[in-house]
Design an enzyme around this catalytic site. Structure first.
Site, PDB file in Angstrom:
ATOM      1  N   ASP A 164       0.826  -1.211   0.000  1.00  0.00           N
ATOM      2  CA  ASP A 164       0.000   0.000   0.000  1.00  0.00           C
ATOM      3  C   ASP A 164       0.863   1.264   0.000  1.00  0.00           C
ATOM      4  O   ASP A 164       0.509   2.259  -0.599  1.00  0.00           O
ATOM      5  CB  ASP A 164      -0.898   0.039   1.255  1.00  0.00           C
ATOM      6  CG  ASP A 164      -2.041  -0.955   1.184  1.00  0.00           C
ATOM      7  OD1 ASP A 164      -2.237  -1.576   0.117  1.00  0.00           O
ATOM      8  OD2 ASP A 164      -2.747  -1.107   2.196  1.00  0.00           O
ATOM      9  N   TYR A 212     -10.957  -6.442  -4.558  1.00  0.00           N
ATOM     10  CA  TYR A 212     -11.670  -5.187  -4.803  1.00  0.00           C
ATOM     11  C   TYR A 212     -12.457  -5.283  -6.114  1.00  0.00           C
ATOM     12  O   TYR A 212     -12.036  -5.973  -7.054  1.00  0.00           O
ATOM     13  CB  TYR A 212     -10.668  -4.036  -4.946  1.00  0.00           C
ATOM     14  CG  TYR A 212     -10.112  -3.484  -3.656  1.00  0.00           C
ATOM     15  CD1 TYR A 212      -9.879  -4.283  -2.551  1.00  0.00           C
ATOM     16  CD2 TYR A 212      -9.796  -2.126  -3.561  1.00  0.00           C
ATOM     17  CE1 TYR A 212      -9.354  -3.755  -1.382  1.00  0.00           C
ATOM     18  CE2 TYR A 212      -9.260  -1.584  -2.398  1.00  0.00           C
ATOM     19  CZ  TYR A 212      -9.042  -2.409  -1.307  1.00  0.00           C
ATOM     20  OH  TYR A 212      -8.525  -1.876  -0.162  1.00  0.00           O
ATOM     21  N   GLU A 229     -10.196  -7.164  -8.945  1.00  0.00           N
ATOM     22  CA  GLU A 229      -8.919  -7.803  -8.666  1.00  0.00           C
ATOM     23  C   GLU A 229      -9.114  -9.312  -8.727  1.00  0.00           C
ATOM     24  O   GLU A 229     -10.034  -9.854  -8.095  1.00  0.00           O
ATOM     25  CB  GLU A 229      -8.421  -7.411  -7.263  1.00  0.00           C
ATOM     26  CG  GLU A 229      -8.041  -5.953  -7.151  1.00  0.00           C
ATOM     27  CD  GLU A 229      -7.620  -5.547  -5.741  1.00  0.00           C
ATOM     28  OE1 GLU A 229      -7.059  -4.451  -5.594  1.00  0.00           O
ATOM     29  OE2 GLU A 229      -7.862  -6.314  -4.781  1.00  0.00           O
TER      30      GLU A 229
END
Ligand code: NAG
Ligand code: NAG
Ligand code: NAG
Ligand code: NAG
Ligand code: NAG
Ligand code: NAG
Length: 393
Positions: A84, A352, A373
């Site tokens: 991230d 996601y 995803e």
């Protein structure tokens, strides 16, 4: 505008009134939304993570239609690793033929080498000015106050202007990460024409905020803010620390002009499932009294897709309360009170997701597009690729 944008809904209303007056039979009067029978038309990989010499990971897919009938698929392209807090570029592919072919990847914004780290993002459209926007955060992990940046395209997503910093216009102390998904432009009163972007906090002020613009995206301000708070879950009475922590979110507008906002339920307050809040004042407030948890919409937790069209609410997300796997479409004819059906999109790893629907031609309402995803094994990573599924309704 409503009758031309929703010809089918308009006709159903006429039919309902007609039936109610003429026969009054309950079966007839119950017809309120179109009925759908979703089927997958195609499901293709549009980005693969970690191909040699390439981007290490494509994540956080988001998507929008453009008024000209183009689909814009976007993602956070993680340059050196999948973390991230690693360096990223916003990647874009466009499809002008309803998801059959795609332009090569364009890289819109690169967060460089020294400081920064961007997080993408929310896409949205002002249908009046035919302007398409992407809002994202910059310096999300390394600055005391990360910046919310906004850029736009007036030529269908082909070229984009310089991002500008709208942070000074927003409420100080409320960190606003535009959530992966789309922003909405209100079609009904109150505040018809308002642009609404849902953002999630991160850090000490975890929460959810709605960013509002009443002048086509020129100026912005923070509307509703809902902070992380005690969960009050009686089943977990022994756990004093249990909190309701809001996260990545997606708003939709219902025909009465209310906003239904779905949020990731990070700490699993009440259930391993999605939470919803409703705003009746165009996003100025999201009263906690409107909070409800949807036991059907289980989550691992993760970001998910939500869209309302012609009386039908669509949801996409993993059909699992513990793992990012089994991407599933669900649909509801009663604004999410109950879910009428489900369609598996991908049985293996999946995380996601984001959804969109084109708005240009009448037949566009018969297709839903899902960007998600995807992983290629059941138990492995859900971030091996980003796939695009076209679904006939
Ligand atoms: C916006 O685009 C639509 C579809 O391409 C077109 O019909 C409309 O005239 C455009 N409006 C403006 C203000 O450019
Ligand atoms: C809109 O789409 C048409 C083809 O459908 C294309 O000819 C035109 O150039 C597009 N307009 C913009 C602004 O991209
Ligand atoms: C769109 O981008 C251009 C170029 O950065 C900028 O001058 C303009 O103000 C932007 N428009 C809006 C509504 O944000
Ligand atoms: C839990 O109760 C507190 C105190 O009444 C309240 O402020 C908070 O909003 C409640 N949390 C939820 C998730 O409703
Ligand atoms: C869904 O919400 C709308 C208001 O936006 C309302 O008019 C309608 O009756 C609701 N539908 C159901 C089945 O509850
Ligand atoms: C979702 O999961 C439940 C429980 O595992 C299962 O009964 C249901 O068939 C699944 N739905 C889909 C569409 O896979």
């Amino acid at each position: 505008m409503a009758p031309t944008l929703y010809p089918e809904l308009f006709m159903w209303r006429v039919v309902v009134l007609f039936c109610a007056v003429l026969s009054g039979t309950p079966d007839c009067a119950r017809v309120s939304a179109r009925k759908v029978n979703p089927k997958i038309v195609s499901d293709v990989t549009i980005w693969t993570s970690g191909v040699e010499g390439e981007i290490a990971g494509y994540r956080t897919p988001f998507m929008t239609y453009t008024p000209n009938g183009t689909i814009l698929a976007l993602a956070g392209a993680r340059k050196y690793n999948k973390k991230d807090n690693g360096k990223k570029i916003i990647s874009l592919r466009r499809s002008t033929d309803k998801g059959v072919t795609w332009t090569p990847t364009a890289f819109l914004v690169d967060d460089g080498y020294d400081h920064g780290v961007l997080g993408a993002g929310t896409a949205f459209v002002d249908d009046d000015s035919n302007t398409t926007f992407v809002m994202f955060i910059h310096c999300q992990f390394r600055c005391a106050v990360p910046s919310v940046l906004l850029m736009n395209s007036t030529n269908d997503g082909v070229t984009w202007g310089q991002p500008r910093n709208i942070t000074p216009q927003l409420q100080p102390g409320v960190v606003s990460h535009p959530s992966p998904g789309y922003g909405i432009r209100k079609r009904y009163e109150p505040h018809k024409g308002r642009l609404v972007v849902c953002a999630h906090g991160r850090g000490p002020d975890w929460g959810l905020s709605l960013l509002l613009s009443d002048d086509g995206g020129r100026t912005w301000r923070t509307g509703a803010f809902v902070a992380k708070r005690p969960c009050n879950d009686s089943c977990r009475g022994e756990n004093q620390q249990h909190m309701f922590q809001l996260g990545e979110c997606q708003p939709v507008e219902l025909p009465d002009g209310s906003l239904l906002v779905m949020t990731r339920n990070e700490l699993r307050c009440t259930c391993h499932c999605k939470a919803f809040l409703t705003s009746h004042d165009g996003g100025e407030s999201l009263p906690i009294s409107s909070l409800r948890f949807d036991q059907t919409l289980i989550e691992p937790p993760t970001d998910a897709g939500l869209l309302f069209s012609d009386g039908v609410l669509y949801f996409t997300g993993p059909n699992s309360s513990s793992k990012r796997q089994k991407m599933t479409l669900r649909w509801s004819y009663d604004n999410g009170t109950s879910w009428a059906g489900e369609l598996p999109i991908w049985e293996k790893a999946a995380g996601y997701s984001a959804v969109t629907m084109l708005q240009k031609d009448p037949e566009d309402k018969n297709y839903l597009y899902v960007l998600y995803e995807k992983g290629f094994s059941k138990t492995g990573t859900s971030t091996a690729a980003i796939a695009f599924a076209k679904i006939q309704l």
